[in-house]
Design a protein around this motif. Structure first.
Motif, PDB file in Angstrom:
ATOM      1  N   LEU A  29      -7.747  -7.530   5.562  1.00  0.00           N
ATOM      2  CA  LEU A  29      -8.780  -6.494   5.431  1.00  0.00           C
ATOM      3  C   LEU A  29      -8.102  -5.154   5.151  1.00  0.00           C
ATOM      4  O   LEU A  29      -7.057  -4.857   5.750  1.00  0.00           O
ATOM      5  CB  LEU A  29      -9.623  -6.430   6.697  1.00  0.00           C
ATOM      6  N   PRO A  30      -8.674  -4.358   4.260  1.00  0.00           N
ATOM      7  CA  PRO A  30      -8.020  -3.102   3.855  1.00  0.00           C
ATOM      8  C   PRO A  30      -7.599  -2.199   5.006  1.00  0.00           C
ATOM      9  O   PRO A  30      -6.498  -1.646   4.982  1.00  0.00           O
ATOM     10  CB  PRO A  30      -9.062  -2.437   2.962  1.00  0.00           C
ATOM     11  N   ASP A  31      -8.437  -2.038   6.023  1.00  0.00           N
ATOM     12  CA  ASP A  31      -8.073  -1.171   7.153  1.00  0.00           C
ATOM     13  C   ASP A  31      -6.828  -1.680   7.879  1.00  0.00           C
ATOM     14  O   ASP A  31      -6.014  -0.891   8.369  1.00  0.00           O
ATOM     15  CB  ASP A  31      -9.234  -1.061   8.143  1.00  0.00           C
TER      16      ASP A  31
ATOM     17  N   PHE B 218      -3.698  -4.004  -1.349  1.00  0.00           N
ATOM     18  CA  PHE B 218      -4.760  -3.144  -0.834  1.00  0.00           C
ATOM     19  C   PHE B 218      -5.925  -3.075  -1.821  1.00  0.00           C
ATOM     20  O   PHE B 218      -7.086  -3.242  -1.445  1.00  0.00           O
ATOM     21  CB  PHE B 218      -4.232  -1.737  -0.537  1.00  0.00           C
ATOM     22  N   SER B 219      -5.626  -2.858  -3.093  1.00  0.00           N
ATOM     23  CA  SER B 219      -6.675  -2.724  -4.106  1.00  0.00           C
ATOM     24  C   SER B 219      -7.457  -4.019  -4.301  1.00  0.00           C
ATOM     25  O   SER B 219      -8.689  -3.996  -4.433  1.00  0.00           O
ATOM     26  CB  SER B 219      -6.067  -2.276  -5.438  1.00  0.00           C
TER      27      SER B 219
ATOM     28  N   HIS C 268       0.827  -1.213   0.000  1.00  0.00           N
ATOM     29  CA  HIS C 268       0.000   0.000   0.000  1.00  0.00           C
ATOM     30  C   HIS C 268       0.854   1.253   0.000  1.00  0.00           C
ATOM     31  O   HIS C 268       2.000   1.263   0.433  1.00  0.00           O
ATOM     32  CB  HIS C 268      -0.965   0.031   1.186  1.00  0.00           C
TER      33      HIS C 268
ATOM     34  N   LEU D 133      -9.640  -4.456  -1.200  1.00  0.00           N
ATOM     35  CA  LEU D 133     -10.717  -3.472  -1.198  1.00  0.00           C
ATOM     36  C   LEU D 133     -11.826  -3.921  -2.145  1.00  0.00           C
ATOM     37  O   LEU D 133     -13.012  -3.779  -1.841  1.00  0.00           O
ATOM     38  CB  LEU D 133     -10.177  -2.095  -1.595  1.00  0.00           C
TER      39      LEU D 133
ATOM     40  N   GLU E 143      -4.766   9.379  -2.971  1.00  0.00           N
ATOM     41  CA  GLU E 143      -5.537   8.141  -3.088  1.00  0.00           C
ATOM     42  C   GLU E 143      -4.721   6.961  -2.576  1.00  0.00           C
ATOM     43  O   GLU E 143      -3.515   6.874  -2.817  1.00  0.00           O
ATOM     44  CB  GLU E 143      -5.915   7.886  -4.555  1.00  0.00           C
ATOM     45  N   ARG E 144      -5.387   6.064  -1.885  1.00  0.00           N
ATOM     46  CA  ARG E 144      -4.721   4.858  -1.388  1.00  0.00           C
ATOM     47  C   ARG E 144      -4.615   3.854  -2.537  1.00  0.00           C
ATOM     48  O   ARG E 144      -5.594   3.605  -3.230  1.00  0.00           O
ATOM     49  CB  ARG E 144      -5.509   4.256  -0.238  1.00  0.00           C
ATOM     50  N   GLN E 145      -3.419   3.293  -2.673  1.00  0.00           N
ATOM     51  CA  GLN E 145      -3.182   2.323  -3.734  1.00  0.00           C
ATOM     52  C   GLN E 145      -2.266   1.220  -3.233  1.00  0.00           C
ATOM     53  O   GLN E 145      -1.794   1.258  -2.106  1.00  0.00           O
ATOM     54  CB  GLN E 145      -2.558   2.995  -4.953  1.00  0.00           C
TER      55      GLN E 145
ATOM     56  N   VAL F 273     -13.914  -6.602  -0.254  1.00  0.00           N
ATOM     57  CA  VAL F 273     -14.795  -6.167   0.833  1.00  0.00           C
ATOM     58  C   VAL F 273     -15.863  -5.188   0.372  1.00  0.00           C
ATOM     59  O   VAL F 273     -16.746  -4.836   1.152  1.00  0.00           O
ATOM     60  CB  VAL F 273     -14.018  -5.579   2.043  1.00  0.00           C
ATOM     61  N   THR F 274     -15.787  -4.754  -0.861  1.00  0.00           N
ATOM     62  CA  THR F 274     -16.846  -3.888  -1.390  1.00  0.00           C
ATOM     63  C   THR F 274     -17.758  -4.657  -2.338  1.00  0.00           C
ATOM     64  O   THR F 274     -18.670  -4.075  -2.920  1.00  0.00           O
ATOM     65  CB  THR F 274     -16.253  -2.658  -2.105  1.00  0.00           C
TER      66      THR F 274
END
Length: 147
Positions: free
Chosen positions: A83-85, A47-48, A34, A51, A41-43, A54-55
């Motif tokens: 998990l992204p967080d 991570f992507s 990440h 994300l 923007e988070r990349q 989880v979406t």
């Protein structure tokens, strides 16, 4: 001839080394795990990907179903890539420490399919494992459960 015995014997030590003794550079961590780009923007590849999971409604339903069926102590209750967080809180040192504890010679299975001279393959594998321990610093005993 990469698919034959000569190719296998050439790449087997490389694969073992990459699995047991990875070189995670600062640039690789930034790209693969990440970072925040110039636009805020988070990349990052991991991570992507996570994300996206989880979406996605179907993926989240699957995760919740696994948690309900298997409980919190089961590896099936975890999202395989994180998990992204939590990914955002990882450091390069965190990943290196986890990898060294879990990716060990006693926690590794190598599957070879095809027609090969067993003695040659086992000898090459043994040499590769020995080299990963003696030169690369790989551990021989898994120190913790990977979940």
């Amino acid at each position: 001839e990469a698919a034959g015995q000569v190719g296998l014997l050439a790449v087997l030590p490389v694969f073992v080394d990459h699995i047991l003794c990875p070189a995670l550079t600062d640039d690789a961590f930034t790209t693969e795990i990440h970072h925040v780009n110039g636009k805020g923007e988070r990349q990052g590849v991991v991570f992507s990907e996570m994300l996206g999971r989880v979406t996605d409604e179907e993926e989240m339903l699957d995760l919740e179903r696994r948690r309900a069926v298997f409980g919190d102590a089961s590896p099936y209750s975890f999202e395989y890539g994180g998990l992204p967080d939590l990914i955002l809180k990882l450091t390069k040192a965190d990943i290196a420490s986890y990898h060294k504890q879990v990716y060990t010679t006693d926690n590794l299975f190598v599957v070879v399919s095809g027609t090969f001279d067993d003695d040659s393959v086992l000898s090459a594998l043994g040499d590769a494992l020995d080299n990963s321990v003696s030169v690369g610093g790989a551990r021989q005993r898994c120190e913790r459960r990977p979940f």
